[in-house]
Write an enzyme that holds these catalytic residues in place. Structure first.
Site, mmCIF file in Angstrom:
data_model
loop_
_atom_site.group_PDB
_atom_site.id
_atom_site.type_symbol
_atom_site.label_atom_id
_atom_site.label_comp_id
_atom_site.label_asym_id
_atom_site.label_seq_id
_atom_site.Cartn_x
_atom_site.Cartn_y
_atom_site.Cartn_z
ATOM 1 C CB ALA A 269 -0.894 0.006 1.237
ATOM 2 C CE LYS A 270 3.381 6.655 -4.188
ATOM 3 N NZ LYS A 270 4.796 6.511 -3.884
#
Ligand SMILES: Cc1ncc(COP(=O)(O)O)c(C=O)c1O
Length: 363
Positions: free
Chosen positions: A173-174
């Site tokens: 996940a960014k």
């Protein structure tokens, strides 16, 4: 170029889009503000993207917009951010923002975060009571690791900080919070006179840079750490893999030992901001001949030709802003909130590789 205190700004002559897209409307840059008690400021509850728009002969073209927005939606899903934005709406908003910016090339930054309900605030860690806010900004960003870096390469170190462990903070996940780890890596590198730091994963294998994926060339073969080495599934990384296939260069995802970096023939970073940046030394040990290697140069040239629209990409990687806007079926294609449900000719993603990346994360 990299001052020891690291305080040089990374935007020397900023050309910033005057508008910011906010929850379906375009607002002025100066009005894009949050309350200091917003959940995101205290608990890091944001997810974001970084997308480049390139100057081409047919006007500005956004690189792999749909794939970036798909990752954005995945990041939101992982963090249970229950918003209503669709892939097409976010892509359309980005296209419109670039058009409104008047910039020929820019970096696009979508962000979704937990905000504050000022009338009925919530202050605890529990993110659920806080409203979500979605913004997209854009600015002209030069070469992330310096103007000379693309040709001459950068000097980097192996960080004393490890990358996130898969079951603590998901590197897939960014999220904004992940970048506290990146900041530790980056600050240490800068203060020690390096342009960037490479983090190892929790097992001691090579993971990635503070804001880039890493590739190694050894014996004519291109190697890169798998997703199980706590990396962000980079869109540029995926592009490099596909470019290698096109160029007939063997590319493999492999766990890489730190020492292998020192004896590699070539090393390079990949990332939206860093693009394809060669690495010329690691921990003051010269990599190969100490500059941009031959295979790196081939991949880099193909990448830049594709981003300029001068070479056919392995997929429909460029969203031409003018074409996307003119292909809208309705009068302007956007409702009063600047939101479109038009499928605006963004590319088909490179499903096989991206699916492979996702599958690998469970390795
Ligand atoms: C930690 C990290 N790894 C890798 C990348 C490269 O990803 P992409 O190529 O999608 O920009 C980035 C940049 O977004 C990053 O911040």
């Amino acid at each position: 170029m990299f001052h020891k205190d690291g305080k040089a700004k990374d935007v020397s002559t900023p050309r910033i889009c005057d508008f910011v897209w906010h929850d379906g409307e375009f607002i002025k840059w100066s009005e894009a503000r949050v309350h200091v008690m917003s959940h995101v400021l205290h608990y890091g509850s944001s997810i974001f993207e970084g997308i480049r728009c390139y100057d081409t002969k047919s006007g500005p073209a956004i690189f792999r917009l749909k794939e970036h927005m798909r990752r954005f939606l995945n990041s939101a899903k992982i963090y249970r951010m229950d918003h209503s934005w669709t892939l097409d709406q976010l892509c359309a908003a980005s296209v419109e923002l670039v058009a409104k910016s008047g910039l020929n090339q820019c970096y696009i930054r979508p962000i979704l975060f937990r905000s504050l309900d000022e009338e009925r605030p919530a202050f605890g860690v529990n993110p659920f009571p806080n409203p979500l806010a979605c913004y997209i900004g854009a600015w002209d960003w030069g070469k992330y690791l310096g103007d000379e870096a693309i040709e001459k390469g950068v000097d980097v170190c192996v960080s004393t900080w490890n990358r996130l462990t898969p079951n603590s903070m998901p590197a897939m996940a960014k999220s904004g919070a992940n970048y506290m780890n990146s900041q530790l890596i980056k600050m240490e590198a800068l203060l020690n006179g390096f342009a960037e730091g490479i983090a190892l994963d929790d097992r001691g294998y090579v993971s990635e840079g503070s804001g880039e994926n890493i590739f190694m060339v050894s014996g004519g073969i291109v190697l890169t750490p798998p997703l199980s080495s706590s990396i962000l599934p980079g869109i540029t990384r995926d592009s490099v893999i596909q470019i290698c296939h096109e160029l007939g260069i063997t590319v493999k995802e492999r766990s890489i030992q730190r020492a292998a970096l020192y004896v590699a023939d070539e090393l390079f970073f990949s990332g939206t901001a860093a693009e394809i940046t060669p690495i010329r030394s690691v921990d003051r040990i010269t990599v190969g001949a100490g500059g941009r290697g031959e295979i790196t140069e081939r991949i880099q040239s193909a990448f830049f030709e594709i981003t300029k629209g001068e070479r056919k990409a392995p997929g429909d990687w460029l969203t031409y802003v003018k074409r996307a806007r003119s292909s809208r079926p309705s009068e302007n294609g956007y409702d009063e909130k600047g939101v479109s449900d038009v499928d605006h000719t963004v590319s088909q993603p490179a499903e096989p590789v991206l699916k492979y990346q996702a599958a690998n994360a469970t390795e």
